[in-house]
Design an enzyme around this catalytic site. Structure first.
Site, PDB file in Angstrom:
ATOM      1  CD  GLU A  47      -2.553   1.103   2.765  1.00  0.00           C
ATOM      2  OE1 GLU A  47      -3.640   1.673   2.851  1.00  0.00           O
ATOM      3  OE2 GLU A  47      -2.025   0.466   3.708  1.00  0.00           O
ATOM      4  CE  LYS A 124      -7.084   1.360   3.842  1.00  0.00           C
ATOM      5  NZ  LYS A 124      -5.882   1.930   4.488  1.00  0.00           N
ATOM      6  CB  CYS A 176      -4.176  -1.693   4.804  1.00  0.00           C
ATOM      7  SG  CYS A 176      -3.314  -1.887   6.391  1.00  0.00           S
TER       8      CYS A 176
END
EC number: 6.3.5.1
Length: 626
Positions: A47, A124, A176
């Site tokens: 990331e 995300k 994540c």
């Protein structure tokens, strides 16, 4: 339906340098070229691999953000003959964030043969806004996009389809926090698996903390338990410094089998490319390291050494100056610095006054000799006495015509603080300047929390290497360092912890700090990491649950506080000094974060003073009334 076609993948664990997209992009392209030579068909990076992650409000710089985004073209052009997945910032100049700035996304980019693939970039979905994470401050989430477009989030979460060797492969790409979905209303992994993703790819920029990797292994297993699939976890190495905390990235990038077992794991704190072949008929796995106190200490030691070493790489040279008192805190700091930087770069100074015993002075010199570091002794007695004399001879006169006079008389505490400031602000700072070095402080977490440190004395320097360790952890790590050879003299473990600032701190007479570390360590942890306040603590105490919650022996608590009144008086005193000493913590140097909550930007404190809730006062009245 799982395909039988084999897939050769590479997982690139690179050292991301926050704020240097140019250097990071060179590493990414170099890794891609290496992967192509090795015959890999897919390569994965972490990331925010281009810009770095913990950049603070640098994310508000449009020039910087656009520069980072532009590097995507360089990476995309390097993907001839391979699929690459990497993390970077995505921007939409036609829209604005809720703060009125350019719309930004924390995104994953997927490219092949010089072109983006499928719905790349992938934004995300879940943006963390706790501890050190500030995604929600800077980026727009996929959930907000769905709301803005009047659709469900599930409809925007789709596997990326890529053609490899004539086969269509469905990749479930997430970033994540999208994996840590227990406390959210959306589960991106579940959605991707329901849409037949055959391979999950998680791009993370995840700092090391206590037992984090073991927790991640458990989470991954739970996510794929009902729908087995390979899982790739790509993390980076390096440090990222947000100005108050230094966060350590251990990597520990992992490839999981569909049954949740580990297939491959990258080496901690090392740039490395691990590669394997997925969807073959051979089942391979490696054991998951078991959690233990011994392993905790090994990981903590490695983390601190790595953090110190990497911090000093950003300075003009590696030289460091520290005070060496003969106590456990400075002993641990010296041992860590010597290991991280080399003994030739460590300059230790013992700075005795009339209150420092021969015992601790001998320990300090013996430690320096064991470590092979530079050592000197500079007495502060004359300067201390002179400072007292000069200030007490001073008289203020109010120049309003009244000629009101104010004399300056030192209290015992004032005299102690003068010694500490003389050591830190005069000697350590002066010597460091001469040597073109920096100096560090040796404060631990318990003392930092309770204000048992002097501003501009102990609270100063360029780095606080052990300020996220409680006092008992300092002793434990010191013993760990001595496991093979006695570097830290054993005499240091036999004397009480003491500031040696007055006759009341005489170690030879068994006198030490006014802190009951075996208990107060646990109390501070409850305040800082568990976010408990006196109401919670007192309720657990009343119900006989405090020892279990704080993991502190009940007999120990009872021995320290034989009555409820004693316990309550101590609790209120520690709460007061914990809350009012924030002004010291905010002026402290950066702390290497190793716990579940470190002082600094990991714990957002405000100078609000102290307060006792009405429920606390009610509980107190009930307990004392009994």
């Amino acid at each position: 339906m799982t395909l039988n076609k084999k897939l050769k993948i590479a997982l690139a664990q690179i050292d991301i340098i926050a704020g240097r997209p140019d250097l990071n992009t060179k590493k990414i392209i170099s890794a891609i070229e290496n992967a192509k030579k090795e015959g890999d068909e897919l390569i994965v990076f972490s990331e925010m691999a281009v810009p770095g992650y913990l950049l603070g409000d640098e994310w508000e710089s449009n020039s910087y953000v656009k520069d980072c985004f532009a590097y995507n073209e360089d990476i995309k052009c390097a993907t001839q003959g391979i699929v690459a997945i990497w993390g970077n910032v995505d921007i939409d100049s036609s829209k604005r964030n809720e703060d009125g700035r350019i719309r930004k996304y924390n995104a994953a980019f997927v490219a092949q043969n010089g072109e983006y693939v499928g719905k790349s970039p992938i934004h995300k979905t879940l943006l963390p806004k706790y501890r050190e994470f500030d995604d929600a401050r800077h980026f727009y989430s996929l959930r907000k996009e769905a709301e803005e477009n009047g659709t469900k989030t599930e409809k925007l979460i789709e596997p990326v389809e890529v053609q490899i060797n004539g086969e269509c492969r469905k990749l479930g790409v997430i970033l994540c926090e999208d994996m840590w979905s227990d406390d959210y209303s959306v589960n991106p992994i579940e959605i991707l698996l329901s849409k037949n993703a055959e391979l999950l790819v998680n791009l993370s920029c995840s700092p090391w903390t206590w037992r984090k990797n073991n927790k991640r292994h458990s989470v991954v297993r739970s996510r794929i338990e009902k729908h087995p699939a390979y899982f790739i976890y790509a993390n980076n190495v390096g440090i990222q410094n947000n100005g108050k905390n230094i966060f350590l990235y251990d990597g520990n990038s992992s490839i999981y089998n569909p049954d949740g077992t580990l297939l491959k794991v990258a080496t901690d704190y090392k740039e490395e490319i691990i590669r394997t072949t997925l969807f073959d008929e051979e089942t391979r796995s490696i054991p998951n390291l078991k959690v233990s106190d011994a392993r905790d200490r090994e990981e903590l030691y490695a983390a601190l050494i790595y953090g110190i070493r990497r911090f000093f790489e950003n300075l003009p040279n590696k030289k460091v100056v520290l005070g060496l008192s003969g106590g456990i805190d400075s002993a641990l700091s010296a041992a860590l610095l010597a290991q991280a930087l080399g003994p030739e770069n460590v300059y230790a100074i013992n700075m005795p006054s009339q209150y420092n015993s021969k015992t601790t002075k001998d320990i300090a010199q013996g430690l320096a000799q064991n470590l092979g570091i530079h050592y000197a002794s500079i007495s502060i007695q004359n300067s201390y006495e002179n400072t007292i004399k000069e200030i007490e001879a001073t008289e203020f006169v109010q120049l309003d015509g009244s000629n009101t006079k104010t004399e300056l008389i030192f209290s015992a505490l004032n005299r102690e603080n003068i010694q500490s400031r003389d050591r830190g602000s005069r000697i350590l700072a002066g010597v460091a300047s001469i040597l073109n070095a920096v100096f560090v402080n040796n404060g631990n977490k318990t003392e930092t929390a309770l204000g048992y440190a002097t501003l501009y004395g102990d609270v100063n320097g360029a780095l606080a290497p052990i300020a996220d360790l409680y006092k008992q952890e300092v002793y434990e790590l010191a013993r760990f360092i001595n496991r093979k050879k006695e570097l830290i003299p054993k005499a240091i473990f036999m004397i009480p912890a003491s500031a040696e600032l007055s006759e009341n701190h005489n170690v030879d007479e068994g006198k030490g700090d006014p802190i009951l570390y075996p208990y107060h360590d646990k109390l501070v942890r409850a305040f800082v990491e568990f976010r408990l306040d006196p109401e919670d603590i007192l309720r657990y105490y009343k119900n006989g649950e405090l020892s279990q919650i704080c993991k502190c022996e009940k007999d120990l608590i009872d021995s320290y506080f034989p009555t409820a009144a004693c316990f309550i008086a101590d609790l209120e005193h520690k709460w007061r000094i914990y809350k009012i000493n924030y002004f010291k913590r905010i002026q402290a140097p950066p702390i290497i974060a190793v716990s579940k909550r470190a002082f600094g930007f990991d714990l957002r404190e405000s100078q609000n003073g102290f307060h006792f809730t009405r429920e606390y006062l009610k509980l107190k009245e009930e307990i004392l009334g009994q």
